[in-house]
Write a protein that holds these residues in place. Sequence first.
Motif, PDB file in Angstrom:
ATOM      1  N   UNK A  28       0.809  -1.218   0.000  1.00  0.00           N
ATOM      2  CA  UNK A  28       0.000   0.000   0.000  1.00  0.00           C
ATOM      3  C   UNK A  28       0.846   1.273   0.000  1.00  0.00           C
ATOM      4  N   UNK A  29       2.156   1.110   0.172  1.00  0.00           N
ATOM      5  CA  UNK A  29       3.071   2.263   0.218  1.00  0.00           C
ATOM      6  C   UNK A  29       2.609   3.359   1.170  1.00  0.00           C
ATOM      7  N   UNK A  30       2.094   2.954   2.325  1.00  0.00           N
ATOM      8  CA  UNK A  30       1.490   3.943   3.214  1.00  0.00           C
ATOM      9  C   UNK A  30       2.416   4.378   4.344  1.00  0.00           C
ATOM     10  N   UNK A  31       3.457   3.620   4.610  1.00  0.00           N
ATOM     11  CA  UNK A  31       4.325   3.972   5.730  1.00  0.00           C
ATOM     12  C   UNK A  31       3.699   3.743   7.099  1.00  0.00           C
ATOM     13  N   UNK A  32       2.531   3.111   7.122  1.00  0.00           N
ATOM     14  CA  UNK A  32       1.889   2.847   8.413  1.00  0.00           C
ATOM     15  C   UNK A  32       2.507   1.628   9.097  1.00  0.00           C
ATOM     16  N   UNK A  33       2.558   1.648  10.424  1.00  0.00           N
ATOM     17  CA  UNK A  33       3.177   0.518  11.141  1.00  0.00           C
ATOM     18  C   UNK A  33       2.514   0.207  12.471  1.00  0.00           C
ATOM     19  N   UNK A  34       1.681   1.119  12.970  1.00  0.00           N
ATOM     20  CA  UNK A  34       1.196   0.936  14.342  1.00  0.00           C
ATOM     21  C   UNK A  34       0.043  -0.078  14.398  1.00  0.00           C
ATOM     22  N   UNK A  35       0.060  -0.892  15.450  1.00  0.00           N
ATOM     23  CA  UNK A  35      -0.988  -1.903  15.637  1.00  0.00           C
ATOM     24  C   UNK A  35      -1.696  -1.635  16.965  1.00  0.00           C
ATOM     25  N   UNK A  36      -3.009  -1.581  16.903  1.00  0.00           N
ATOM     26  CA  UNK A  36      -3.802  -1.408  18.126  1.00  0.00           C
ATOM     27  C   UNK A  36      -4.101  -2.794  18.695  1.00  0.00           C
ATOM     28  N   UNK A  37      -3.708  -3.031  19.944  1.00  0.00           N
ATOM     29  CA  UNK A  37      -4.064  -4.287  20.631  1.00  0.00           C
ATOM     30  C   UNK A  37      -4.881  -3.898  21.865  1.00  0.00           C
ATOM     31  N   UNK A  38      -5.113  -4.827  22.788  1.00  0.00           N
ATOM     32  CA  UNK A  38      -6.075  -4.568  23.865  1.00  0.00           C
ATOM     33  C   UNK A  38      -5.509  -4.831  25.255  1.00  0.00           C
ATOM     34  N   UNK A  39      -6.013  -4.072  26.202  1.00  0.00           N
ATOM     35  CA  UNK A  39      -5.668  -4.292  27.607  1.00  0.00           C
ATOM     36  C   UNK A  39      -6.070  -5.708  27.994  1.00  0.00           C
ATOM     37  N   UNK A  40      -5.234  -6.360  28.771  1.00  0.00           N
ATOM     38  CA  UNK A  40      -5.431  -7.737  29.242  1.00  0.00           C
ATOM     39  C   UNK A  40      -5.329  -8.800  28.140  1.00  0.00           C
ATOM     40  N   UNK A  41      -4.835  -8.384  26.967  1.00  0.00           N
ATOM     41  CA  UNK A  41      -4.639  -9.389  25.908  1.00  0.00           C
ATOM     42  C   UNK A  41      -3.394 -10.210  26.222  1.00  0.00           C
ATOM     43  N   UNK A  42      -3.234 -11.316  25.473  1.00  0.00           N
ATOM     44  CA  UNK A  42      -1.988 -12.075  25.526  1.00  0.00           C
ATOM     45  C   UNK A  42      -1.635 -12.542  24.125  1.00  0.00           C
ATOM     46  N   UNK A  43      -0.424 -12.201  23.679  1.00  0.00           N
ATOM     47  CA  UNK A  43      -0.037 -12.579  22.320  1.00  0.00           C
ATOM     48  C   UNK A  43       1.304 -13.294  22.243  1.00  0.00           C
ATOM     49  N   UNK A  44       1.964 -13.537  23.387  1.00  0.00           N
ATOM     50  CA  UNK A  44       3.213 -14.295  23.339  1.00  0.00           C
ATOM     51  C   UNK A  44       4.338 -13.633  24.106  1.00  0.00           C
TER      52      UNK A  44
END
Length: 396
Positions: A119-135
Amino acid sequence: MSEPEKSSLFPTYARYPLTFVKGEGSRLWDDTGKEYIDLMSGIAVTNLGHAPKQVKEKLMEQLDQIWHTGNLFHIPNQEKLATILTDNSCADAVFFCSTGAEANEAAIKLARRYSQKVRNSGRYEIITFEMSFHGRTLATLTATGQEKVKEGFHPLPEGFVYAKYNDIESVKSLISDKTCAIMIEMIQGEGGVLPADESFIKELDELCKQQELLLIVDEIQTGLGRTGKLFAYEHYGIEPDIFTLAKGLGSGFPIGAMLGKAELAEAFSAGTHGSTFGGNPLATAAGIATLETLLNEQLPERAAQLGTHVTDTLSAKLAGNPLVQEIRGKGLLIGITCTQAGADIIKEIHEEGVLVIPAGPNVIRLAPSLNIPQEDLDKGLDIICSVLAKKASALV
Ligand SMILES: *Cc1c(COP(=O)(O)O)cnc(C)c1O
């Protein structure tokens, strides 16, 4: 065995004083010969029970043929497992790895690279959630919305922000011209068996479409029939752009997977990502046999039916127990939320011969195998309820 006198392991785990030496179906035996009913499946891993015949046979066959070649060569089992997964999900392409954290790393890398290179957008930020677990890798512990997993590991990678779960306004307030994706569990597993609201997920999906954000669903704990559908996103009538699997995929043989829509594939061209062990012939043999068994025996449907039975039984038997706040979850991923920390109660349930585990600060988590005989399940529930009744009567 209780504590070994001297251990050569890093003390990364607070272990229960139990050592299991044999497992069959939904039963485990410890080194003193004591028998247990397993209602936790090695944290939602042994979804077909211990040593399931179909997986064992497929692995034995593969052991006689070839173990490892590396991903420089074609691996037919990988193609076959990927086809089974894409035929039965909204995804079109699969990347295999060995663990959940590694699957989420792949998802994070794919979301960034697609945003930046396609997409050539330069975007990188990811929204995750409080109390989540991803590793537990640096990127996935940063994605995790819990401070305790991050302490002492700074500096952390940039590019993650945390919204409140089940709160669409909180998500909206975090979206910026840097946001490329939203990453979420349909039921927060480690965080306390907390299901997402249907309206919240529908709005989140809409928001992602409007703002051209990728929706990443972490199905590592909820996937593969656990919640009563093959994948938990199906409960919400949505299709994630990317989702991740691990825990139950190999019935105990380590394997993870990151799955995505066709249009993302070009972002992961040759040389952009990889894994030595990812999808090796043995791991994918275990995966094929696991999925074929899940589908042939209609275990997601069984998990849905048994889940309703468990929730009804617990609600009836625990009604009025002052220690119990709520029974929640979906299918066979169930939490009993308590008014106090669950550690003591869990220890006593273990002593009575039933295995359960905690989730979040005060939740007793149940994740039995999806093919557990109903007698075993009912016996386990009886024991849990009687321990809770005993603990409640000791309160007064
Ligand atoms: C267990 C889990 C992970 C991490 O998986 P590992 O195989 O331990 O790396 C990630 N996300 C969720 C939702 C999990 O339950």
